[in-house]
Design a protein around this motif. Structure first.
Motif, PDB file in Angstrom:
ATOM      1  N   LEU A   2       0.844  -1.194   0.000  1.00 19.69           N
ATOM      2  CA  LEU A   2       0.000   0.000   0.000  1.00 19.69           C
ATOM      3  C   LEU A   2       0.878   1.243   0.000  1.00 19.69           C
ATOM      4  CD1 LEU A   2      -2.696  -0.943   2.664  1.00 19.69           C
ATOM      5  CD2 LEU A   2      -2.969  -0.941   0.198  1.00 19.69           C
ATOM      6  N   ILE A   3       0.602   2.155  -0.913  1.00 20.84           N
ATOM      7  CA  ILE A   3       1.350   3.406  -0.986  1.00 20.84           C
ATOM      8  C   ILE A   3       0.476   4.527  -0.449  1.00 20.84           C
ATOM      9  CG2 ILE A   3       2.565   5.005  -2.494  1.00 20.84           C
ATOM     10  CD1 ILE A   3       2.920   2.698  -4.474  1.00 20.84           C
ATOM     11  N   ASN A   4       0.890   5.125   0.650  1.00 21.18           N
ATOM     12  CA  ASN A   4       0.141   6.206   1.281  1.00 21.18           C
ATOM     13  C   ASN A   4       0.712   7.537   0.797  1.00 21.18           C
ATOM     14  OD1 ASN A   4      -1.073   8.093   2.985  1.00 21.18           O
ATOM     15  ND2 ASN A   4      -1.128   6.657   4.707  1.00 21.18           N
ATOM     16  N   LYS A   5      -0.019   8.183  -0.102  1.00 20.32           N
ATOM     17  CA  LYS A   5       0.480   9.433  -0.693  1.00 20.32           C
ATOM     18  C   LYS A   5       0.601  10.530   0.358  1.00 20.32           C
ATOM     19  CE  LYS A   5      -0.469  12.473  -4.645  1.00 20.32           C
ATOM     20  NZ  LYS A   5      -1.415  12.751  -5.749  1.00 20.32           N
ATOM     21  N   ARG A   6      -0.303  10.533   1.336  1.00 24.42           N
ATOM     22  CA  ARG A   6      -0.288  11.606   2.329  1.00 24.42           C
ATOM     23  C   ARG A   6       0.974  11.581   3.190  1.00 24.42           C
ATOM     24  NH1 ARG A   6      -5.690  12.021   5.167  1.00 24.42           N
ATOM     25  NH2 ARG A   6      -5.103  10.125   6.283  1.00 24.42           N
ATOM     26  N   THR A   7       1.406  10.385   3.554  1.00 24.31           N
ATOM     27  CA  THR A   7       2.591  10.267   4.413  1.00 24.31           C
ATOM     28  C   THR A   7       3.838   9.848   3.638  1.00 24.31           C
ATOM     29  OG1 THR A   7       2.018   7.972   4.931  1.00 24.31           O
ATOM     30  CG2 THR A   7       1.191   9.679   6.419  1.00 24.31           C
ATOM     31  N   ASN A   8       3.650   9.605   2.329  1.00 22.95           N
ATOM     32  CA  ASN A   8       4.756   9.184   1.461  1.00 22.95           C
ATOM     33  C   ASN A   8       5.464   7.954   2.028  1.00 22.95           C
ATOM     34  OD1 ASN A   8       6.324   9.372  -0.840  1.00 22.95           O
ATOM     35  ND2 ASN A   8       7.894  10.620   0.152  1.00 22.95           N
ATOM     36  N   THR A   9       4.657   6.970   2.473  1.00 25.11           N
ATOM     37  CA  THR A   9       5.205   5.739   3.049  1.00 25.11           C
ATOM     38  C   THR A   9       4.600   4.522   2.349  1.00 25.11           C
ATOM     39  OG1 THR A   9       3.472   5.685   4.748  1.00 25.11           O
ATOM     40  CG2 THR A   9       5.558   6.748   5.331  1.00 25.11           C
ATOM     41  N   LEU A  10       5.298   3.415   2.458  1.00 29.60           N
ATOM     42  CA  LEU A  10       4.810   2.133   1.966  1.00 29.60           C
ATOM     43  C   LEU A  10       4.376   1.297   3.161  1.00 29.60           C
ATOM     44  CD1 LEU A  10       7.601   1.229  -0.624  1.00 29.60           C
ATOM     45  CD2 LEU A  10       5.424   2.354  -1.066  1.00 29.60           C
TER      46      LEU A  10
END
Length: 306
Positions: A2-10
């Motif tokens: 899962l790529i979380n655009k808001r936190t720029n984390t995987l």
């Protein structure tokens, strides 16, 4: 992944873990009903079970305890093998408490599953108050030749909630069980229900924080579902005002916030549960698991950068 655009984390999913654990193989879980019960059903700790629980909601049709472990495996494998003839399988001891018996009986059932030529390992679903050091030592020894994972039903990190839903154990018991399991090098999972009665959004997100302090391999998330024939289903029909039921979009927002509070190396095994329509009181979203996951991924991709 899962790529979380808001936190720029995987954030890894459990499928990512299995790909690394079984390189080059396609692996599928096969659910089993080995005929166990629970200590809060048989009178050891109580009767009636957890107030939300009806095991019919997550057992496939072939999972009947009148059938042997081998028969259930063969039926489950037939379902998948026509499409993926080279697939390997993990025997998932899912129904009720799968460590709640004498160790001699447990060994027979686990090893019957592992004796199937296409089974590459086992996952054992259980309660944190039903695991002994003797059993963990045996499972550690077993894990030297096959994949072995323990999945604990924790459901909430709030003792007040655990008492309300008749779990029969404390969160401290869950912490102890997870730590003892991980100390033996066994991958360890936790099952959590989001939206249990009385829990606020802040409390739910605190579950993620508390779980992040434990040596967990994976977390399985389920939305609260109210099921016919359960004590909680009856409570909802009498007092619907006691419950906060989420829409799909509200629950997606809650899941995103939850995983943002969860340690990044914990794999997400599942996001939702899908109960048979004839048993479900509410909420009825009409979505299959893969459809929910697709909506979640679209929402994550559309999040603005902070």
């Amino acid at each position: 992944m899962l790529i979380n655009k808001r936190t720029n984390t995987l954030h890894p999913e459990f499928t990512d873990y299995l790909r690394k654990r079984f390189p080059g193989l396609k692996v599928q879980k096969i659910s089993l009903n080995a005929g166990f019960t629970c200590p809060n059903r048989d009178g050891n700790k109580g009767y009636g079970g957890c107030t939300y629980c009806n095991n019919r909601t997550f057992n496939p049709g072939y999972c009947e305890d009148r059938k042997s472990i081998t028969e259930q495996l063969q039926e489950g494998i037939r379902f998948f093998s026509h499409k993926y003839p080279e697939m390997k399988y993990i025997a998932y001891f899912q129904a009720y408490t799968n460590t709640y018996d004498k160790i001699e009986n447990l060994r027979l059932k686990y090893e019957e599953a592992l004796n199937h030529k296409n089974v590459a390992g086992i996952i054992i679903g259980t309660r944190p108050d039903c695991i002994s050091d003797k059993l963990l030592d045996y499972l550690k020894e077993l894990s030297e030749s096959v994949f072995v994972m323990i999945e604990y039903g924790i459901e909430s990190t709030s003792n007040e909630t655990l008492k309300r839903i008749n779990r029969g154990h404390t969160y401290e018991a869950a912490e102890d069980a997870v730590r003892r399991t991980a100390q033996r090098g066994l991958p360890t999972g936790a099952h959590i229900i989001l939206g249990l009665p009385g829990e606020t959004r802040r409390q739910i997100l605190q579950h993620a924080v508390r779980l992040s302090s434990l040596p967990l391999t994976s977390v399985k998330l389920h939305q609260l579902q109210l099921i016919r024939g359960t004590a909680m289903g009856q409570e909802y029909e009498r007092h619907p005002e006691h419950f906060r039921l989420y829409t799909v979009d509200e629950y997606i927002d809650l899941v995103i916030a939850f995983i943002e509070h969860l340690r990044n190396d914990i794999h997400i095994d599942r996001f939702v549960s899908q109960s048979p329509k004839e048993l479900l009181i509410a909420p009825d979203w009409g979505l299959k698991n893969h459809e929910f996951r697709a909506r979640l991924k679209r929402k994550l991709a559309a999040l603005p950068y902070p």
